[in-house]
Design a protein around this motif. Structure first.
Motif, mmCIF file in Angstrom:
data_model
loop_
_atom_site.group_PDB
_atom_site.id
_atom_site.type_symbol
_atom_site.label_atom_id
_atom_site.label_comp_id
_atom_site.label_asym_id
_atom_site.label_seq_id
_atom_site.Cartn_x
_atom_site.Cartn_y
_atom_site.Cartn_z
ATOM 1 N N ILE A 132 13.322 12.311 132.051
ATOM 2 C CA ILE A 132 13.886 12.197 133.577
ATOM 3 C C ILE A 132 14.548 10.605 133.442
ATOM 4 O O ILE A 132 15.571 10.737 134.053
ATOM 5 C CB ILE A 132 13.091 12.330 134.740
ATOM 6 C CG1 ILE A 132 12.559 13.862 134.891
ATOM 7 C CG2 ILE A 132 13.717 12.013 136.079
ATOM 8 C CD1 ILE A 132 11.615 14.101 135.644
ATOM 9 N N ILE A 133 13.692 9.762 133.099
ATOM 10 C CA ILE A 133 14.252 8.371 133.008
ATOM 11 C C ILE A 133 15.625 8.129 132.205
ATOM 12 O O ILE A 133 16.694 7.750 132.748
ATOM 13 C CB ILE A 133 13.245 7.398 132.522
ATOM 14 C CG1 ILE A 133 11.918 7.355 133.118
ATOM 15 C CG2 ILE A 133 14.019 6.092 132.075
ATOM 16 C CD1 ILE A 133 10.700 6.698 132.719
ATOM 17 N N THR A 134 15.609 8.810 131.037
ATOM 18 C CA THR A 134 16.862 8.867 129.991
ATOM 19 C C THR A 134 17.889 9.686 130.691
ATOM 20 O O THR A 134 19.239 9.171 130.494
ATOM 21 C CB THR A 134 16.497 9.432 128.714
ATOM 22 O OG1 THR A 134 16.056 10.699 128.673
ATOM 23 C CG2 THR A 134 15.561 8.321 128.033
ATOM 24 N N SER A 135 17.729 10.818 131.359
ATOM 25 C CA SER A 135 18.551 11.471 131.842
ATOM 26 C C SER A 135 19.468 10.859 133.307
ATOM 27 O O SER A 135 20.489 10.951 133.250
ATOM 28 C CB SER A 135 18.136 12.772 132.607
ATOM 29 O OG SER A 135 17.382 12.815 133.768
ATOM 30 N N LEU A 136 18.884 9.810 133.702
ATOM 31 C CA LEU A 136 19.390 9.031 134.747
ATOM 32 C C LEU A 136 20.384 8.039 134.123
ATOM 33 O O LEU A 136 20.861 7.341 134.790
ATOM 34 C CB LEU A 136 18.228 8.450 135.701
ATOM 35 C CG LEU A 136 17.554 9.542 136.568
ATOM 36 C CD1 LEU A 136 16.412 8.618 137.396
ATOM 37 C CD2 LEU A 136 18.630 10.146 137.617
ATOM 38 N N GLY A 137 20.199 7.921 132.869
ATOM 39 C CA GLY A 137 20.852 6.724 132.035
ATOM 40 C C GLY A 137 20.101 5.549 131.977
ATOM 41 O O GLY A 137 20.858 4.455 131.446
ATOM 42 N N TYR A 138 18.854 5.556 132.071
ATOM 43 C CA TYR A 138 18.204 4.149 131.948
ATOM 44 C C TYR A 138 17.216 4.320 130.648
ATOM 45 O O TYR A 138 17.130 5.448 129.837
ATOM 46 C CB TYR A 138 17.360 3.993 133.157
ATOM 47 C CG TYR A 138 17.811 3.995 134.249
ATOM 48 C CD1 TYR A 138 18.754 2.878 134.635
ATOM 49 C CD2 TYR A 138 17.599 4.972 135.345
ATOM 50 C CE1 TYR A 138 19.499 2.866 135.543
ATOM 51 C CE2 TYR A 138 18.527 4.837 136.612
ATOM 52 C CZ TYR A 138 19.563 3.955 136.793
ATOM 53 O OH TYR A 138 20.282 3.501 138.048
ATOM 54 N N THR A 139 16.703 3.097 130.268
ATOM 55 C CA THR A 139 15.921 3.201 128.987
ATOM 56 C C THR A 139 14.516 2.940 129.149
ATOM 57 O O THR A 139 14.026 2.147 130.145
ATOM 58 C CB THR A 139 16.164 2.204 128.109
ATOM 59 O OG1 THR A 139 16.239 0.881 128.601
ATOM 60 C CG2 THR A 139 17.739 2.541 127.812
ATOM 61 N N ALA A 140 13.614 3.479 128.584
ATOM 62 C CA ALA A 140 12.177 3.555 128.513
ATOM 63 C C ALA A 140 11.808 2.983 127.021
ATOM 64 O O ALA A 140 12.191 4.065 126.119
ATOM 65 C CB ALA A 140 11.744 4.343 129.027
ATOM 66 N N THR A 141 10.793 2.481 126.747
ATOM 67 C CA THR A 141 10.229 2.001 125.379
ATOM 68 C C THR A 141 8.869 2.850 125.311
ATOM 69 O O THR A 141 7.935 2.626 126.094
ATOM 70 C CB THR A 141 9.988 0.578 125.221
ATOM 71 O OG1 THR A 141 11.301 -0.009 125.467
ATOM 72 C CG2 THR A 141 9.472 0.450 123.875
ATOM 73 N N GLU A 142 8.604 3.567 124.177
ATOM 74 C CA GLU A 142 7.289 4.297 123.832
ATOM 75 C C GLU A 142 6.420 3.036 123.460
ATOM 76 O O GLU A 142 6.641 2.458 122.499
ATOM 77 C CB GLU A 142 7.451 5.352 122.920
ATOM 78 C CG GLU A 142 6.214 6.092 122.811
ATOM 79 C CD GLU A 142 6.164 7.335 121.721
ATOM 80 O OE1 GLU A 142 5.362 7.702 121.388
ATOM 81 O OE2 GLU A 142 7.575 7.680 121.286
ATOM 82 N N ILE A 143 5.111 3.296 124.077
ATOM 83 C CA ILE A 143 4.173 2.592 123.520
ATOM 84 C C ILE A 143 2.819 3.185 123.390
ATOM 85 O O ILE A 143 2.950 4.231 123.933
ATOM 86 C CB ILE A 143 3.757 1.404 124.560
ATOM 87 C CG1 ILE A 143 3.006 1.607 125.771
ATOM 88 C CG2 ILE A 143 4.884 0.245 124.610
ATOM 89 C CD1 ILE A 143 2.718 0.746 126.745
ATOM 90 N N SER A 144 2.046 2.804 122.521
ATOM 91 C CA SER A 144 0.994 3.708 122.048
ATOM 92 C C SER A 144 -0.218 3.609 123.116
ATOM 93 O O SER A 144 -0.440 2.628 123.772
ATOM 94 C CB SER A 144 0.445 3.562 120.706
ATOM 95 O OG SER A 144 -0.350 2.321 120.788
ATOM 96 N N TYR A 145 -1.265 4.273 123.069
ATOM 97 C CA TYR A 145 -2.552 4.284 123.732
ATOM 98 C C TYR A 145 -3.214 2.848 123.405
ATOM 99 O O TYR A 145 -3.646 2.363 124.040
ATOM 100 C CB TYR A 145 -3.406 5.493 123.459
ATOM 101 C CG TYR A 145 -4.473 5.314 124.032
ATOM 102 C CD1 TYR A 145 -4.872 5.759 125.334
ATOM 103 C CD2 TYR A 145 -5.831 4.853 123.381
ATOM 104 C CE1 TYR A 145 -5.980 5.265 125.931
ATOM 105 C CE2 TYR A 145 -6.916 4.630 123.703
ATOM 106 C CZ TYR A 145 -7.320 5.070 125.303
ATOM 107 O OH TYR A 145 -8.444 4.932 125.597
#
Length: 386
Positions: A132-145
Protein backbone atom coordinates in the motif's frame (compact mmCIF):
# COMPACT_ATOMS: atom_id res chain seq x y z
CA UNK A 1 -19.22 47.38 3.83
CA UNK A 2 -20.57 45.69 6.99
CA UNK A 3 -21.96 42.83 4.89
CA UNK A 4 -18.55 42.36 3.27
CA UNK A 5 -16.89 42.09 6.66
CA UNK A 6 -19.43 39.54 7.89
CA UNK A 7 -18.93 37.41 4.79
CA UNK A 8 -15.18 37.57 5.20
CA UNK A 9 -15.22 36.50 8.82
CA UNK A 10 -17.53 33.55 8.13
CA UNK A 11 -15.78 32.23 5.02
CA UNK A 12 -15.13 28.48 5.09
CA UNK A 13 -12.68 26.21 3.32
CA UNK A 14 -12.95 22.47 3.06
CA UNK A 15 -14.78 20.92 6.00
CA UNK A 16 -13.31 23.07 8.77
CA UNK A 17 -14.13 26.68 9.71
CA UNK A 18 -11.40 28.88 8.34
CA UNK A 19 -9.46 30.96 10.81
CA UNK A 20 -8.10 34.20 9.32
CA UNK A 21 -7.28 35.53 12.73
CA UNK A 22 -6.95 39.16 11.65
CA UNK A 23 -9.50 38.94 8.83
CA UNK A 24 -11.14 42.24 9.77
CA UNK A 25 -8.01 44.19 8.91
CA UNK A 26 -6.09 42.08 6.40
CA UNK A 27 -7.21 41.92 2.74
CA UNK A 28 -7.60 38.31 1.63
CA UNK A 29 -8.01 36.12 -1.41
CA UNK A 30 -8.65 32.43 -1.98
CA UNK A 31 -6.35 29.49 -2.67
CA UNK A 32 -7.89 26.37 -4.18
CA UNK A 33 -6.50 23.02 -5.22
CA UNK A 34 -6.50 19.28 -4.63
CA UNK A 35 -4.14 17.24 -2.45
CA UNK A 36 -2.74 14.05 -3.96
CA UNK A 37 -0.46 11.28 -2.79
CA UNK A 38 2.93 11.19 -4.46
CA UNK A 39 1.57 8.90 -7.19
CA UNK A 40 -0.43 11.87 -8.48
CA UNK A 41 -3.72 9.94 -8.71
CA UNK A 42 -4.83 9.15 -5.16
CA UNK A 43 -6.64 12.13 -3.58
CA UNK A 44 -5.84 12.72 0.09
CA UNK A 45 -8.54 13.82 2.49
CA UNK A 46 -7.96 15.24 5.94
CA UNK A 47 -4.71 17.04 5.10
CA UNK A 48 -4.29 20.35 6.89
CA UNK A 49 -3.67 23.19 4.44
CA UNK A 50 -2.43 26.50 5.81
CA UNK A 51 -0.47 29.71 5.36
CA UNK A 52 1.25 31.84 8.00
CA UNK A 53 1.28 35.62 7.75
CA UNK A 54 3.97 38.07 8.86
CA UNK A 55 2.49 38.14 12.38
CA UNK A 56 2.62 34.32 12.61
CA UNK A 57 -1.15 34.07 12.40
CA UNK A 58 -2.26 30.84 10.77
CA UNK A 59 -4.98 30.58 8.11
CA UNK A 60 -6.03 26.96 7.77
CA UNK A 61 -8.50 24.46 6.40
CA UNK A 62 -8.59 20.71 5.65
CA UNK A 63 -8.85 18.86 2.38
CA UNK A 64 -12.15 17.09 1.72
CA UNK A 65 -12.39 13.34 1.17
CA UNK A 66 -11.90 13.97 -2.58
CA UNK A 67 -8.71 15.95 -1.83
CA UNK A 68 -10.12 19.37 -2.72
CA UNK A 69 -9.55 22.43 -0.56
CA UNK A 70 -10.52 26.09 -0.57
CA UNK A 71 -8.55 28.39 1.71
CA UNK A 72 -8.99 32.06 2.58
CA UNK A 73 -5.51 33.57 2.98
CA UNK A 74 -3.94 37.03 3.34
CA UNK A 75 -2.97 39.00 0.27
CA UNK A 76 0.65 38.79 -0.89
CA UNK A 77 3.45 36.30 -1.42
CA UNK A 78 3.33 33.35 0.94
CA UNK A 79 4.00 29.63 1.36
CA UNK A 80 1.17 27.14 1.25
CA UNK A 81 1.78 24.25 3.66
CA UNK A 82 0.14 20.85 3.15
CA UNK A 83 0.58 18.29 5.91
CA UNK A 84 -0.87 15.05 7.25
CA UNK A 85 -0.45 13.73 10.76
CA UNK A 86 1.75 16.13 12.70
CA UNK A 87 3.56 17.21 9.54
CA UNK A 88 6.93 15.68 10.38
CA UNK A 89 6.51 12.63 8.15
CA UNK A 90 4.53 13.91 5.16
CA UNK A 91 4.40 17.53 4.08
CA UNK A 92 4.69 19.83 1.09
CA UNK A 93 5.40 23.55 0.75
CA UNK A 94 4.20 25.51 -2.30
CA UNK A 95 5.01 29.19 -2.98
CA UNK A 96 1.81 31.12 -3.74
CA UNK A 97 0.80 34.68 -4.53
CA UNK A 98 -2.61 35.65 -3.19
CA UNK A 99 -4.44 38.58 -4.74
CA UNK A 100 -7.16 40.50 -2.97
CA UNK A 101 -10.64 39.09 -3.71
CA UNK A 102 -9.24 36.73 -6.37
CA UNK A 103 -8.78 32.94 -6.50
CA UNK A 104 -5.37 31.37 -6.97
CA UNK A 105 -5.32 27.77 -8.18
CA UNK A 106 -2.53 25.39 -7.18
CA UNK A 107 -1.49 23.01 -9.97
CA UNK A 108 -2.02 19.32 -9.23
CA UNK A 109 1.67 18.62 -9.78
CA UNK A 110 2.53 21.02 -6.95
CA UNK A 111 0.03 19.73 -4.38
CA UNK A 112 1.40 16.19 -4.10
CA UNK A 113 2.17 15.20 -0.53
CA UNK A 114 5.91 14.61 -0.18
CA UNK A 115 7.46 11.90 1.98
CA UNK A 116 9.82 13.40 4.53
CA UNK A 117 10.00 10.37 6.79
CA UNK A 118 12.31 7.45 6.37
CA UNK A 119 10.13 4.32 6.54
CA UNK A 120 11.05 0.73 7.30
CA UNK A 121 9.07 -2.50 7.41
CA UNK A 122 9.59 -6.08 8.52
CA UNK A 123 8.21 -8.58 6.03
CA UNK A 124 5.19 -10.54 7.22
CA UNK A 125 3.45 -13.78 6.31
CA UNK A 126 -0.12 -12.42 6.15
CA UNK A 127 0.23 -8.66 5.86
CA UNK A 128 1.97 -6.59 3.17
CA UNK A 129 1.42 -3.00 4.24
CA UNK A 130 4.47 -2.09 2.14
CA UNK A 131 2.41 -2.77 -0.99
CA UNK A 132 0.00 0.00 0.00
CA UNK A 133 2.89 2.35 0.79
CA UNK A 134 4.41 1.85 -2.66
CA UNK A 135 1.03 2.09 -4.41
CA UNK A 136 0.71 5.60 -2.98
CA UNK A 137 4.06 6.51 -4.54
CA UNK A 138 6.16 6.35 -1.38
CA UNK A 139 9.17 4.25 -0.45
CA UNK A 140 9.85 1.86 2.41
CA UNK A 141 13.03 -0.06 3.21
CA UNK A 142 12.83 -3.70 4.22
CA UNK A 143 14.66 -4.51 7.43
CA UNK A 144 14.96 -7.92 9.03
CA UNK A 145 13.73 -9.20 12.33
CA UNK A 146 17.37 -9.34 13.40
CA UNK A 147 17.79 -5.64 12.54
CA UNK A 148 15.31 -4.79 15.29
CA UNK A 149 17.95 -5.91 17.81
CA UNK A 150 20.28 -3.09 16.71
CA UNK A 151 19.04 0.32 17.87
CA UNK A 152 21.54 2.14 15.64
CA UNK A 153 19.82 0.50 12.67
CA UNK A 154 16.23 1.31 13.58
CA UNK A 155 16.97 4.80 14.94
CA UNK A 156 17.59 6.11 11.42
CA UNK A 157 13.90 5.59 10.62
CA UNK A 158 10.85 7.67 11.56
CA UNK A 159 8.26 4.90 11.07
CA UNK A 160 8.51 1.13 11.33
CA UNK A 161 5.76 -1.18 10.03
CA UNK A 162 5.64 -4.55 11.78
CA UNK A 163 3.56 -6.83 9.62
CA UNK A 164 1.43 -9.69 10.87
CA UNK A 165 3.50 -12.85 10.80
CA UNK A 166 6.86 -11.06 10.94
CA UNK A 167 7.79 -12.07 14.45
CA UNK A 168 9.64 -15.29 15.22
CA UNK A 169 11.21 -14.95 18.64
CA UNK A 170 13.87 -17.28 19.97
CA UNK A 171 13.21 -18.91 23.32
CA UNK A 172 15.47 -20.58 25.84
CA UNK A 173 13.34 -22.96 27.82
CA UNK A 174 9.58 -22.85 27.47
CA UNK A 175 8.48 -19.36 28.44
CA UNK A 176 11.49 -17.07 28.74
CA UNK A 177 12.63 -14.93 25.79
CA UNK A 178 16.40 -14.89 25.38
CA UNK A 179 18.22 -12.17 23.44
CA UNK A 180 14.94 -11.04 21.87
CA UNK A 181 14.32 -8.82 24.91
CA UNK A 182 16.53 -6.27 23.13
CA UNK A 183 13.78 -5.82 20.54
CA UNK A 184 11.23 -4.78 23.17
CA UNK A 185 13.76 -2.40 24.70
CA UNK A 186 14.66 -0.90 21.32
CA UNK A 187 11.03 -0.39 20.29
CA UNK A 188 10.31 1.24 23.65
CA UNK A 189 13.22 3.66 23.21
CA UNK A 190 12.31 4.29 19.57
CA UNK A 191 8.73 5.31 20.43
CA UNK A 192 9.71 7.34 23.51
CA UNK A 193 12.04 9.43 21.34
CA UNK A 194 9.40 10.19 18.71
CA UNK A 195 9.45 7.21 16.36
CA UNK A 196 6.12 5.64 15.35
CA UNK A 197 5.18 2.02 14.76
CA UNK A 198 2.36 0.13 13.03
CA UNK A 199 1.51 -3.37 14.22
CA UNK A 200 -1.18 -5.65 12.83
CA UNK A 201 -2.86 -8.83 14.02
CA UNK A 202 -0.19 -11.34 15.20
CA UNK A 203 2.33 -8.50 15.47
CA UNK A 204 0.61 -7.78 18.80
CA UNK A 205 3.46 -9.92 20.16
CA UNK A 206 5.82 -6.97 19.61
CA UNK A 207 3.75 -5.00 22.12
CA UNK A 208 2.99 -7.48 24.90
CA UNK A 209 5.21 -10.52 24.27
CA UNK A 210 4.66 -13.99 22.91
CA UNK A 211 6.17 -16.00 20.11
CA UNK A 212 4.74 -15.57 16.62
CA UNK A 213 1.64 -14.09 18.21
CA UNK A 214 0.19 -13.21 21.62
CA UNK A 215 -1.93 -16.32 22.31
CA UNK A 216 -3.43 -15.24 25.63
CA UNK A 217 -3.52 -12.41 28.15
CA UNK A 218 -0.47 -12.61 30.37
CA UNK A 219 2.29 -13.60 27.94
CA UNK A 220 5.72 -12.38 28.96
CA UNK A 221 8.23 -10.03 27.43
CA UNK A 222 6.60 -7.01 25.80
CA UNK A 223 7.17 -3.35 26.57
CA UNK A 224 3.49 -2.54 27.20
CA UNK A 225 2.07 -3.29 30.60
CA UNK A 226 -0.79 -5.79 30.43
CA UNK A 227 -3.02 -3.27 32.18
CA UNK A 228 -2.73 -1.19 28.99
CA UNK A 229 -3.76 -3.96 26.60
CA UNK A 230 -3.91 -7.72 26.22
CA UNK A 231 -4.88 -10.08 23.42
CA UNK A 232 -6.12 -13.57 22.62
CA UNK A 233 -5.86 -15.49 19.35
CA UNK A 234 -9.52 -16.45 19.32
CA UNK A 235 -10.75 -14.61 16.24
CA UNK A 236 -12.66 -16.66 13.64
CA UNK A 237 -12.80 -16.33 9.86
CA UNK A 238 -15.84 -14.13 9.35
CA UNK A 239 -17.28 -11.00 7.79
CA UNK A 240 -17.75 -8.20 10.30
CA UNK A 241 -20.67 -6.15 9.01
CA UNK A 242 -21.53 -2.56 9.89
CA UNK A 243 -18.28 -1.68 11.61
CA UNK A 244 -17.93 1.95 12.69
CA UNK A 245 -15.16 4.46 12.06
CA UNK A 246 -15.11 5.97 15.54
CA UNK A 247 -12.66 8.79 14.89
CA UNK A 248 -14.38 11.79 13.33
CA UNK A 249 -11.25 13.10 11.60
CA UNK A 250 -10.62 9.74 9.95
CA UNK A 251 -14.24 9.40 8.85
CA UNK A 252 -14.17 12.86 7.31
CA UNK A 253 -10.85 12.19 5.56
CA UNK A 254 -11.89 8.88 3.99
CA UNK A 255 -15.48 9.87 3.28
CA UNK A 256 -17.38 7.12 5.12
CA UNK A 257 -18.13 6.08 8.69
CA UNK A 258 -19.31 2.47 8.33
CA UNK A 259 -17.81 -0.52 6.55
CA UNK A 260 -17.72 -4.31 6.38
CA UNK A 261 -14.41 -5.98 7.24
CA UNK A 262 -13.45 -9.45 6.06
CA UNK A 263 -11.36 -11.54 8.43
CA UNK A 264 -10.14 -14.21 6.04
CA UNK A 265 -7.82 -16.02 8.48
CA UNK A 266 -8.67 -17.87 11.72
CA UNK A 267 -6.89 -17.28 15.03
CA UNK A 268 -6.59 -13.54 14.53
CA UNK A 269 -5.77 -11.43 17.57
CA UNK A 270 -8.78 -10.12 19.42
CA UNK A 271 -8.30 -7.28 21.88
CA UNK A 272 -9.44 -8.72 25.21
CA UNK A 273 -8.81 -5.66 27.32
CA UNK A 274 -7.53 -2.12 26.77
CA UNK A 275 -7.13 1.02 28.83
CA UNK A 276 -9.43 3.67 27.29
CA UNK A 277 -7.43 6.45 28.94
CA UNK A 278 -4.34 5.25 27.06
CA UNK A 279 -5.78 4.14 23.69
CA UNK A 280 -8.09 5.85 21.22
CA UNK A 281 -10.43 3.52 19.32
CA UNK A 282 -10.46 4.32 15.60
CA UNK A 283 -12.55 1.44 14.24
CA UNK A 284 -14.91 -0.83 16.14
CA UNK A 285 -17.70 -3.38 15.81
CA UNK A 286 -20.32 -2.47 18.39
CA UNK A 287 -18.15 -2.25 21.56
CA UNK A 288 -15.30 -4.39 20.21
CA UNK A 289 -12.19 -2.35 19.25
CA UNK A 290 -10.69 -3.32 15.89
CA UNK A 291 -8.15 -0.53 15.38
CA UNK A 292 -6.57 1.59 18.10
CA UNK A 293 -3.74 4.07 18.53
CA UNK A 294 -1.91 5.95 21.26
CA UNK A 295 0.66 8.72 21.53
CA UNK A 296 0.80 8.48 25.32
CA UNK A 297 3.45 5.82 25.72
CA UNK A 298 6.67 6.87 27.43
CA UNK A 299 9.48 4.93 29.08
CA UNK A 300 10.99 7.27 31.66
CA UNK A 301 14.15 5.14 31.88
CA UNK A 302 14.79 5.11 28.12
CA UNK A 303 17.85 7.07 26.97
CA UNK A 304 17.27 10.34 25.14
CA UNK A 305 18.57 9.77 21.64
CA UNK A 306 17.82 11.21 18.19
CA UNK A 307 15.40 9.19 16.09
CA UNK A 308 14.52 9.75 12.46
CA UNK A 309 15.77 11.45 9.36
CA UNK A 310 18.03 14.50 9.48
CA UNK A 311 15.55 16.32 7.20
CA UNK A 312 13.43 16.90 10.31
CA UNK A 313 16.24 18.48 12.32
CA UNK A 314 15.17 22.01 11.43
CA UNK A 315 11.46 21.32 11.91
CA UNK A 316 9.33 21.09 15.03
CA UNK A 317 5.76 20.15 15.81
CA UNK A 318 3.69 22.68 17.74
CA UNK A 319 0.15 23.15 18.95
CA UNK A 320 -0.99 26.46 17.49
CA UNK A 321 -3.56 28.41 19.50
CA UNK A 322 -6.07 29.91 17.08
CA UNK A 323 -8.14 32.96 17.94
CA UNK A 324 -11.38 30.95 18.02
CA UNK A 325 -9.97 28.24 20.29
CA UNK A 326 -9.78 25.61 17.53
CA UNK A 327 -6.19 24.59 18.25
CA UNK A 328 -4.30 22.83 15.46
CA UNK A 329 -1.17 20.69 15.25
CA UNK A 330 1.33 21.86 12.63
CA UNK A 331 5.02 21.50 11.89
CA UNK A 332 7.02 24.71 11.44
CA UNK A 333 10.61 25.76 10.91
CA UNK A 334 12.42 26.02 14.24
CA UNK A 335 13.48 29.58 13.40
CA UNK A 336 9.82 30.67 13.69
CA UNK A 337 9.29 29.14 17.12
CA UNK A 338 9.96 32.22 19.29
CA UNK A 339 7.26 34.23 17.55
CA UNK A 340 4.73 31.40 17.86
CA UNK A 341 5.60 30.85 21.50
CA UNK A 342 5.02 34.54 22.22
CA UNK A 343 1.31 34.25 21.48
CA UNK A 344 0.61 31.03 23.38
CA UNK A 345 1.65 28.12 21.14
CA UNK A 346 3.40 25.17 22.75
CA UNK A 347 5.70 22.36 21.63
CA UNK A 348 4.13 19.04 20.66
CA UNK A 349 0.86 17.75 19.30
CA UNK A 350 -2.38 19.29 20.58
CA UNK A 351 -3.65 15.78 21.34
CA UNK A 352 -0.55 14.44 23.09
CA UNK A 353 0.62 14.48 26.68
CA UNK A 354 4.09 13.28 25.69
CA UNK A 355 6.63 13.87 22.92
CA UNK A 356 6.48 10.19 22.00
CA UNK A 357 5.55 8.80 18.60
CA UNK A 358 2.38 6.92 17.72
CA UNK A 359 1.59 3.25 18.21
CA UNK A 360 -1.08 1.92 15.85
CA UNK A 361 -2.53 -1.54 16.29
CA UNK A 362 -5.05 -3.03 13.89
CA UNK A 363 -6.72 -6.43 14.01
CA UNK A 364 -7.22 -6.36 10.23
CA UNK A 365 -4.76 -5.82 7.40
CA UNK A 366 -4.40 -6.07 3.62
CA UNK A 367 -5.10 -9.56 2.37
CA UNK A 368 -2.79 -11.49 0.12
CA UNK A 369 -5.35 -11.09 -2.68
CA UNK A 370 -5.41 -7.32 -2.23
CA UNK A 371 -9.22 -7.38 -2.14
CA UNK A 372 -9.69 -5.34 1.03
CA UNK A 373 -12.57 -3.05 0.07
CA UNK A 374 -13.09 -0.07 2.35
CA UNK A 375 -10.31 -1.22 4.66
CA UNK A 376 -7.89 0.07 2.02
CA UNK A 377 -8.58 3.80 2.56
CA UNK A 378 -8.32 3.25 6.32
CA UNK A 379 -4.85 1.72 5.98
CA UNK A 380 -3.82 4.55 3.63
CA UNK A 381 -4.98 7.04 6.28
CA UNK A 382 -2.89 5.20 8.89
CA UNK A 383 0.23 5.36 6.70
CA UNK A 384 -0.08 9.10 6.14
CA UNK A 385 -0.94 9.93 9.77
CA UNK A 386 1.68 7.92 11.66
Amino acid sequence: MLCSLVLLVNCKGGDDPINPEDSKTIPTGTIEGKVFAKNGTKPIGGAIVFTIDSKNQVYHTYSNADGTFNLTAPEGNSTLHIQTGNGLNFRTEVPVTVKKNETTSVADKDSKLNQIAKIAYVEGSYDEIESIITSLGYTATEISYQDLKNFNTISQYDIIFLNCGSRNFTYSGTNTPSNDLSIFSNLSTFITNGGSIYTSDWAAAYLVGGDKNAPYCGVYGGFLDLTKICFNTNGNSAMYNNCSVSNAAMASAIGFSTLDIQYDQPLWQKIQHYDPSFWEVLVQKDNEPLMIRTNKYVNTTAPKTPVGTSLNNNQMTICHQTANGNNITITINQNAWNAHQAHGDYVGSCSATTSSGNIYYTTFHNHASGNIGKSGPILEYVILNL
